[in-house]
Design a protein around this motif. Structure first.
Motif, PDB file in Angstrom:
ATOM      1  N   TYR A 278      39.825  36.388 -67.944  1.00 29.62           N
ATOM      2  CA  TYR A 278      40.005  37.643 -68.679  1.00 29.62           C
ATOM      3  C   TYR A 278      40.019  38.801 -67.690  1.00 29.62           C
ATOM      4  CZ  TYR A 278      38.342  34.683 -72.475  1.00 29.62           C
ATOM      5  OH  TYR A 278      38.190  33.660 -73.367  1.00 29.62           O
TER       6      TYR A 278
ATOM      7  N   LYS B 196      39.393  43.078 -67.448  1.00 25.82           N
ATOM      8  CA  LYS B 196      38.861  44.239 -68.150  1.00 25.82           C
ATOM      9  C   LYS B 196      39.536  45.484 -67.603  1.00 25.82           C
ATOM     10  CE  LYS B 196      34.465  46.302 -69.500  1.00 25.82           C
ATOM     11  NZ  LYS B 196      33.006  46.226 -69.343  1.00 25.82           N
TER      12      LYS B 196
ATOM     13  N   GLU C 250      37.751  49.921 -71.262  1.00 26.67           N
ATOM     14  CA  GLU C 250      36.831  49.163 -72.131  1.00 26.67           C
ATOM     15  C   GLU C 250      37.509  47.953 -72.752  1.00 26.67           C
ATOM     16  OE1 GLU C 250      37.088  52.035 -75.971  1.00 26.67           O
ATOM     17  OE2 GLU C 250      37.629  52.619 -73.938  1.00 26.67           O
TER      18      GLU C 250
ATOM     19  N   ILE D 249      39.316  44.271 -73.010  1.00 26.13           N
ATOM     20  CA  ILE D 249      39.285  42.969 -72.325  1.00 26.13           C
ATOM     21  C   ILE D 249      40.432  42.121 -72.852  1.00 26.13           C
ATOM     22  CG2 ILE D 249      37.955  40.871 -71.913  1.00 26.13           C
ATOM     23  CD1 ILE D 249      35.432  42.547 -72.087  1.00 26.13           C
TER      24      ILE D 249
ATOM     25  N   ILE E 125      37.027  38.165 -65.040  1.00 26.73           N
ATOM     26  CA  ILE E 125      36.029  37.096 -65.105  1.00 26.73           C
ATOM     27  C   ILE E 125      36.700  35.783 -65.472  1.00 26.73           C
ATOM     28  CG2 ILE E 125      35.310  37.544 -67.502  1.00 26.73           C
ATOM     29  CD1 ILE E 125      32.393  36.903 -66.417  1.00 26.73           C
TER      30      ILE E 125
ATOM     31  N   LYS F  39      33.080  36.358 -61.293  1.00 31.01           N
ATOM     32  CA  LYS F  39      33.458  37.714 -61.661  1.00 31.01           C
ATOM     33  C   LYS F  39      34.096  38.354 -60.444  1.00 31.01           C
ATOM     34  CE  LYS F  39      32.337  42.272 -61.632  1.00 31.01           C
ATOM     35  NZ  LYS F  39      32.011  43.061 -60.434  1.00 31.01           N
TER      36      LYS F  39
ATOM     37  N   SER G 145      32.506  46.224 -64.136  1.00 35.85           N
ATOM     38  CA  SER G 145      31.323  45.476 -64.559  1.00 35.85           C
ATOM     39  C   SER G 145      31.506  44.922 -65.964  1.00 35.85           C
ATOM     40  CB  SER G 145      30.119  46.403 -64.543  1.00 35.85           C
ATOM     41  OG  SER G 145      30.305  47.405 -65.523  1.00 35.85           O
ATOM     42  N   PHE G 146      30.635  44.009 -66.325  1.00 36.17           N
ATOM     43  CA  PHE G 146      30.603  43.475 -67.695  1.00 36.17           C
ATOM     44  C   PHE G 146      29.203  43.660 -68.248  1.00 36.17           C
ATOM     45  CE2 PHE G 146      34.186  41.188 -65.888  1.00 36.17           C
ATOM     46  CZ  PHE G 146      35.104  41.188 -66.928  1.00 36.17           C
ATOM     47  N   LYS G 147      29.140  43.838 -69.561  1.00 41.57           N
ATOM     48  CA  LYS G 147      27.833  43.858 -70.230  1.00 41.57           C
ATOM     49  C   LYS G 147      27.448  42.425 -70.564  1.00 41.57           C
ATOM     50  CE  LYS G 147      27.251  48.414 -71.014  1.00 41.57           C
ATOM     51  NZ  LYS G 147      26.198  49.126 -70.283  1.00 41.57           N
TER      52      LYS G 147
ATOM     53  N   GLU H 251      29.118  41.127 -73.628  1.00 41.22           N
ATOM     54  CA  GLU H 251      30.539  40.822 -73.408  1.00 41.22           C
ATOM     55  C   GLU H 251      30.693  39.427 -72.806  1.00 41.22           C
ATOM     56  OE1 GLU H 251      32.546  45.182 -72.468  1.00 41.22           O
ATOM     57  OE2 GLU H 251      31.599  44.093 -70.839  1.00 41.22           O
ATOM     58  N   ILE H 252      29.826  39.111 -71.862  1.00 41.74           N
ATOM     59  CA  ILE H 252      29.926  37.819 -71.175  1.00 41.74           C
ATOM     60  C   ILE H 252      29.681  36.670 -72.147  1.00 41.74           C
ATOM     61  CG2 ILE H 252      28.785  36.364 -69.451  1.00 41.74           C
ATOM     62  CD1 ILE H 252      28.495  39.068 -67.842  1.00 41.74           C
TER      63      ILE H 252
ATOM     64  N   GLU I  28      24.698  47.174 -66.468  1.00 44.65           N
ATOM     65  CA  GLU I  28      25.978  46.538 -66.140  1.00 44.65           C
ATOM     66  C   GLU I  28      25.775  45.357 -65.194  1.00 44.65           C
ATOM     67  OE1 GLU I  28      29.255  49.783 -65.352  1.00 44.65           O
ATOM     68  OE2 GLU I  28      27.277  50.496 -64.796  1.00 44.65           O
TER      69      GLU I  28
END
Lengths: 265, 244
Positions: free
Chosen positions: A196, A198, A201, A203, A219, A234, A239-241, A244-245, B195
């Motif tokens: 994926y 990003k 915001e 994805i 990711i 990644k 970054s990812f939250k 989200e992951i 994050e």
């Protein structure tokens, strides 16, 4: 990326974002769609196994070659799987000849990770004489045309080629490559990668080249047929939250199942 | 099966180095340890010993690599030849090139690069002794050295790994667990925003195990973050306790 390309990418980014805001992607896909996928096996007769994979305009070719070698000292009763891939200048104006750069190395290592950690082969069944002689299975993947998401394409091609492979005849320690037996490789698992990107915001699954050029982060999940996970990578400065992951993991399990449907297993 | 693998790595809830499942190894950090560097740090994390130096922002050579709108960050992770059991060949190998890339990408997330156009910030990480989990330790050391160099950042990057050993989820794998365990999940976070800026995984975990390990790694990184702040307060005056 050269500075000039980066400035251009910034301009493109605004356009791509505008399209994403209207819930679409620049090539008309939904956020959670793969491009058209094609898998063709047995394309190289000299290889023990081979596969050509297309995901949209991304095209990669994987070949399997077998040879006899000595096992690693710490695993005397196991054969070995050696996976490699490189970004060759054939595939894109951006790839340059010479030693592999960090992107090329990352791709090779991440594709290798999914197959190795996902235990695609039963390595113990590749042992001929313990401590002395084992089969070495080489999978080499060439990108022919780059239009994003080489991770998923390379992993799918590698697995398809391994499934296509047959052992060559073995006669008193000599491999007769001209004569293939009907014996397949000892496949244990079917790990595949799902990637994926990003952008701001948003994805999106299976990024194309333009999306990869402007993405903040990427990711990749390596997923086995039972839905367990065998690799993650990644990339990118974004970054990812946590949430989200976890959500992407669940989605990747479904998408890996979908990719597996192209393998007739 | 790999030769040399211990029969069991967790006995009665204790690990081979005596730790509980969710316990960090002892960690020591110090900033400002090298005279020539603009910023530096030294980190001991279990058996890991890591030295990090930051040079810059400074003029970039070759010039054509410079960006008109921001600084570029260069990061080199390298292991000393004697940092591992069998002498490591000097120079970059494929592993260290990949690690340099993911460490740089994690740091790029927090450094205000746009404040220093046309320049470079160089981060050199040297692993003097390795004992598993060096990429997390390197990120922790590097963000300390960047702070020591006075480079504006939105936060420090904190990191810690979790993994799976003998079928159990554990925090902060050391070398033996890293080599013979079932999974390793290094995670780096920006504590202030939550994050995740570095995430890698290899091995085998189910959905439930992964969620638990991710949670655990984040909690480990938050503990490391407190130690990082303490190390900075130790050098820069104000007592850590009164600032809290």
């Amino acid at each position: 990326m050269r500075p000039r390309d980066e400035i251009l990418a910034n301009i493109k980014r605004n356009f791509i974002l505008e399209v994403l805001r209207s819930n679409k992607r620049i090539d008309g896909r939904g956020f959670n769609d793969y491009r058209k996928i094609e898998v063709k096996t047995g394309v190289i007769k000299k290889a023990e196994g081979s596969a050509l994979v297309r995901i949209g305009n991304t095209e990669v070719l994987a070949g399997v070659k077998l040879s006899i070698g000595t096992p690693y000292p710490d695993t005397p009763n196991e054969g070995a799987l050696i996976v490699n891939t490189e970004l060759v200048p054939l595939a894109s104006a951006m790839f340059e000849p010479g030693p592999p750069d960090e992107n090329s190395i990352e791709l090779a290592r991440v594709v290798d990770r999914a197959l190795r950690e996902g235990e695609v082969l039963d390595l113990e069944k590749l042992c001929i004489v313990e401590g002395e002689k084992v089969w070495l299975v080489y999978v080499d993947i060439y990108s022919l045309n780059y239009d994003g998401n080489l991770f998923d394409a390379c992993c799918l091609a590698a697995l398809a080629a391994l499934l296509d492979a047959r052992f060559p005849k073995l006669e008193d320690d000599r491999v007769i490559y001209e004569e293939k037996t009907s014996v397949r490789l000892p496949i244990k698992n079917y790990p595949l990668e799902v990637t994926y990107a990003k952008i701001d915001e948003y994805i999106v699954l299976d990024p194309c080249y333009e999306e990869e050029e402007v993405m903040d982060a990427r990711i990749t999940f390596g997923i086995k047929q039972d839905g367990s996970i065998c690799a993650i990578q990644k990339g990118g400065r974004g970054s990812f939250k946590r949430e989200e992951i976890l959500k992407l993991y669940d989605n990747a399990v479904e998408k890996a199942k979908y990719l597996r449907s192209f393998l007739n297993i | 099966m790999k030769l040399g693998k211990p029969e069991r790595m967790i006995i009665n809830g204790r690990r081979l180095d005596g730790r509980g499942l969710y316990e960090l190894r002892p960690i020591k950090m110090k900033v400002g340890v090298l005279k020539n560097a603009d910023g530096s740090s030294y980190l001991e994390w279990g058996g890991n010993k890591i030295l990090c130096a930051v040079h810059g922002p400074r003029e970039l050579h070759p010039k054509h690599l410079a960006r008109p709108d921001k600084a570029i960050l260069r990061c080199i992770y390298s292991m000393a030849t004697f940092s591992v059991k069998e002498r490591k060949k000097p120079g970059p190998d494929r592993r260290s090139i990949e690690l340099s890339k993911v460490i740089r990408e994690a740091l790029e997330n927090v450094v205000f690069l746009h404040l220093f156009p046309q320049t470079v910030i160089d981060v050199y990480i040297k692993v003097l002794q390795s004992d598993g989990g060096t990429r997390c330790a390197s990120i922790v050391a590097a963000s300390l050295a960047l702070a020591d160099a006075g480079i504006p950042m939105k936060d420090l990057v904190a990191a810690c790994a979790a993994g799976k050993v003998d079928g159990q989820i554990v925090l902060d794998l050391f070398e033996i667990e890293d080599n013979y365990g079932e999974a390793d999940l290094p995670v780096a976070i920006v504590p202030k925003t939550g994050e995740i800026v570095l995430l890698q995984m290899d091995g085998n975990m189910t959905r439930e195990e992964f969620e638990k390990a991710l949670e655990l790694a984040i909690s480990g990184a938050l503990k490391v973050y407190e130690l990082q702040k303490k190390a900075l307060y130790e050098k820069y005056g104000a007592s850590y306790e009164t600032k809290r």
